[in-house]
Design a protein around this motif. Sequence first.
Motif, PDB file in Angstrom:
ATOM      1  N   PRO A   3       0.821  -1.220   0.000  1.00  0.00           N
ATOM      2  CA  PRO A   3       0.000   0.000   0.000  1.00  0.00           C
ATOM      3  C   PRO A   3       0.848   1.260   0.000  1.00  0.00           C
ATOM      4  CG  PRO A   3      -0.881  -1.612   1.550  1.00  0.00           C
ATOM      5  CD  PRO A   3       0.423  -2.167   1.059  1.00  0.00           C
ATOM      6  N   PHE A   4       0.427   2.226  -0.811  1.00  0.00           N
ATOM      7  CA  PHE A   4       1.078   3.541  -0.904  1.00  0.00           C
ATOM      8  C   PHE A   4       2.527   3.442  -1.399  1.00  0.00           C
ATOM      9  CE2 PHE A   4      -1.855   3.583   2.765  1.00  0.00           C
ATOM     10  CZ  PHE A   4      -2.832   4.420   2.266  1.00  0.00           C
ATOM     11  N   PHE A   5       2.849   2.383  -2.120  1.00  0.00           N
ATOM     12  CA  PHE A   5       4.227   2.189  -2.601  1.00  0.00           C
ATOM     13  C   PHE A   5       5.222   2.241  -1.438  1.00  0.00           C
ATOM     14  CE2 PHE A   5       2.450   3.427  -6.729  1.00  0.00           C
ATOM     15  CZ  PHE A   5       3.016   2.457  -7.535  1.00  0.00           C
ATOM     16  N   TRP A   6       4.865   1.637  -0.315  1.00  0.00           N
ATOM     17  CA  TRP A   6       5.743   1.635   0.861  1.00  0.00           C
ATOM     18  C   TRP A   6       6.988   0.809   0.587  1.00  0.00           C
ATOM     19  CZ3 TRP A   6       6.061  -2.541   4.813  1.00  0.00           C
ATOM     20  CH2 TRP A   6       6.949  -2.201   5.859  1.00  0.00           C
ATOM     21  N   GLN A   7       8.136   1.333   1.035  1.00  0.00           N
ATOM     22  CA  GLN A   7       9.417   0.654   0.838  1.00  0.00           C
ATOM     23  C   GLN A   7       9.910   0.079   2.167  1.00  0.00           C
ATOM     24  OE1 GLN A   7      11.849   0.025  -1.933  1.00  0.00           O
ATOM     25  NE2 GLN A   7      12.251  -1.304  -0.184  1.00  0.00           N
ATOM     26  N   PRO A   8       9.842  -1.249   2.372  1.00  0.00           N
ATOM     27  CA  PRO A   8      10.419  -1.833   3.600  1.00  0.00           C
ATOM     28  C   PRO A   8      11.943  -1.781   3.547  1.00  0.00           C
ATOM     29  CG  PRO A   8       9.628  -3.571   2.150  1.00  0.00           C
ATOM     30  CD  PRO A   8       9.235  -2.272   1.510  1.00  0.00           C
ATOM     31  N   ILE A   9      12.547  -1.524   4.716  1.00  0.00           N
ATOM     32  CA  ILE A   9      14.003  -1.403   4.820  1.00  0.00           C
ATOM     33  C   ILE A   9      14.519  -2.468   5.778  1.00  0.00           C
ATOM     34  CG2 ILE A   9      15.935   0.128   5.344  1.00  0.00           C
ATOM     35  CD1 ILE A   9      14.237   1.150   3.074  1.00  0.00           C
ATOM     36  N   PRO A  10      15.493  -3.285   5.373  1.00  0.00           N
ATOM     37  CA  PRO A  10      16.058  -4.264   6.306  1.00  0.00           C
ATOM     38  C   PRO A  10      16.905  -3.581   7.378  1.00  0.00           C
ATOM     39  CG  PRO A  10      17.247  -4.309   4.219  1.00  0.00           C
ATOM     40  CD  PRO A  10      16.090  -3.384   4.030  1.00  0.00           C
ATOM     41  N   ILE A  11      16.659  -3.948   8.646  1.00  0.00           N
ATOM     42  CA  ILE A  11      17.437  -3.447   9.779  1.00  0.00           C
ATOM     43  C   ILE A  11      18.167  -4.633  10.394  1.00  0.00           C
ATOM     44  CG2 ILE A  11      17.405  -2.133  11.920  1.00  0.00           C
ATOM     45  CD1 ILE A  11      16.266  -0.555   9.604  1.00  0.00           C
ATOM     46  N   HIS A  12      19.472  -4.534  10.502  1.00  0.00           N
ATOM     47  CA  HIS A  12      20.285  -5.655  10.983  1.00  0.00           C
ATOM     48  C   HIS A  12      20.650  -5.446  12.453  1.00  0.00           C
ATOM     49  CE1 HIS A  12      20.909  -6.987   6.800  1.00  0.00           C
ATOM     50  NE2 HIS A  12      20.991  -5.684   6.526  1.00  0.00           N
ATOM     51  N   SER A  13      20.502  -6.508  13.249  1.00  0.00           N
ATOM     52  CA  SER A  13      20.954  -6.487  14.640  1.00  0.00           C
ATOM     53  C   SER A  13      21.632  -7.817  14.940  1.00  0.00           C
ATOM     54  CB  SER A  13      19.795  -6.244  15.610  1.00  0.00           C
ATOM     55  OG  SER A  13      18.848  -7.286  15.514  1.00  0.00           O
ATOM     56  N   ASP A  14      22.588  -7.781  15.873  1.00  0.00           N
ATOM     57  CA  ASP A  14      23.402  -8.956  16.178  1.00  0.00           C
ATOM     58  C   ASP A  14      23.225  -9.319  17.642  1.00  0.00           C
ATOM     59  OD1 ASP A  14      25.207 -10.977  16.356  1.00  0.00           O
ATOM     60  OD2 ASP A  14      26.939  -9.842  15.656  1.00  0.00           O
ATOM     61  N   VAL A  15      22.335 -10.280  17.896  1.00  0.00           N
ATOM     62  CA  VAL A  15      22.092 -10.701  19.271  1.00  0.00           C
ATOM     63  C   VAL A  15      23.171 -11.667  19.743  1.00  0.00           C
ATOM     64  CG1 VAL A  15      20.375 -11.686  20.831  1.00  0.00           C
ATOM     65  CG2 VAL A  15      19.642 -10.487  18.780  1.00  0.00           C
ATOM     66  N   ARG A  16      23.738 -12.427  18.838  1.00  0.00           N
ATOM     67  CA  ARG A  16      24.695 -13.476  19.220  1.00  0.00           C
ATOM     68  C   ARG A  16      25.922 -12.910  19.927  1.00  0.00           C
ATOM     69  NH1 ARG A  16      25.586 -16.334  13.579  1.00  0.00           N
ATOM     70  NH2 ARG A  16      25.638 -14.122  13.020  1.00  0.00           N
ATOM     71  N   ASN A  17      26.328 -11.707  19.541  1.00  0.00           N
ATOM     72  CA  ASN A  17      27.489 -11.088  20.171  1.00  0.00           C
ATOM     73  C   ASN A  17      27.098 -10.141  21.289  1.00  0.00           C
ATOM     74  OD1 ASN A  17      29.311 -12.428  18.505  1.00  0.00           O
ATOM     75  ND2 ASN A  17      29.165 -10.877  16.915  1.00  0.00           N
ATOM     76  N   ASN A  18      25.881 -10.344  21.824  1.00  0.00           N
ATOM     77  CA  ASN A  18      25.426  -9.554  22.975  1.00  0.00           C
ATOM     78  C   ASN A  18      25.412  -8.053  22.700  1.00  0.00           C
ATOM     79  OD1 ASN A  18      25.158 -11.864  24.717  1.00  0.00           O
ATOM     80  ND2 ASN A  18      27.375 -11.887  24.884  1.00  0.00           N
ATOM     81  N   ASP A  19      25.273  -7.693  21.443  1.00  0.00           N
ATOM     82  CA  ASP A  19      25.128  -6.278  21.109  1.00  0.00           C
ATOM     83  C   ASP A  19      26.310  -5.420  21.531  1.00  0.00           C
ATOM     84  OD1 ASP A  19      22.903  -5.855  19.641  1.00  0.00           O
ATOM     85  OD2 ASP A  19      21.588  -5.372  21.276  1.00  0.00           O
TER      86      ASP A  19
END
Length: 439
Positions: A138-154
């Motif tokens: 809808p509305f030509f919405w552009q999803p953006i990938p956000i990367h997070s790293d839980v394995r290294n405890n942030d």
Amino acid sequence: MIRRGIVWRLLLLAYFAFTIICEAKLVQVIEICRHGDRSPLNTYPNDPKPYHLWPGGPGQLTAQGMRAHFELGRRLRQRYIDSGFLLENLSVDEVMVLSSDTDRTLMSAYCQMAGFYPYETGPFVTDEDGTVLTPALPFFWQPIPIHSDVRNNDTMIKVGANCPRHEQILEQLRESQDWLAKRNESWLLLQRVANITGLEHCDLDDLGRILDVWICDQSHDIQVPQLDEELFHQVENVTAWVYQRSYESKEVQKLLAGLLLEDIISHILSRVSQKSLLKFIVYSGHDTTIASLLSCWQAFDGFNPPYNSTIILELHLNDSVDVSENLNNYYVHLEYNNATIRLPVCDDPCPLTAFIHYLNEFALNDSQRKKLCVWRETLSYSKWMQWLPSTQLVYFLPLVIIGIVIFISSRYLYNRFIRKLRRTNVEESEGPLLVSNSS
């Protein structure tokens, strides 16, 4: 004449710096930002609105925080997309967004990217006959990938996580003479804050947590009884002293910002060597993320970075060449909340070689950080020196000397008389038994 000459030199340097920036070609942008407005992380007995009453619970991004990051994304779009630096539509080869694995930082990143790539920039599909274009979402919405790293405890973006050595340093700070002196100096303030909050005890590091609640209250027009502007600023100034002391040592700066600086250097070098096409990289983090970087750059004043605080790092290539793997052809421009950051080793813009050389003093890889983060069991010299005055050893020292003298004298008397007397008694008691009866 001398003053006039200095002024002209400064103007000339500023002109050359401006000329370099204008003639340089932007090749990469790295953004490090703090999340937006959130609900409090703490509460206290007299809190007019305890954190469990806030929508979503403690530490969650508010509607104000969402809107502010959306507007930040719109401003950055004007600066880097409308100018032609980035493509109109998302290219994952050009843009990468990383975040700590915390709700408020992830949501801030999504909101910012919604402003960076607003409606009508998303993908579309064609009808079966290929004549009509319709939005994929809808509305030509552009999803953006956000990367997070839980394995290294942030540990890279949520700095300070999983580092016992850092906790030990903070404990040593609380036991230091400077801390005790500041506590005594701020005794009346601490008592007043304790009375307002209803806490039985209030120490210097409690002020930061209380101030955080008050900042949240202020941004949402929540009145705190007995809190006036003067008291707020007094607490803010003492908290700034605590934060300044907490970040001032180079060891702490490396432990907190080392991984992030290593990652930033890696992205810059990959871009220069043409191994990466990434042109815009975002790190969505916390106030500690911002403060640790500013401390490394000697640009931290102790005051907590406000919501949406943003560091911008621009990598420029001298316009005399189109493509170059020579670091000498690159310059770095740093900004913090729209103000230029000037490093101790160079002016703005900073030559990339000087910039990387300076950052390498703080950068750490994962294995290096793990070694440095180990709790140190041995009593350090600095802690020993801090301990000596606190134990009033000056008054105890004469007793120690007297004890040593008594010990040495007793050993001498023992060897001189008692031991000799015992030896004589033994010879007298055992002598006759050694004589043969036949004699």
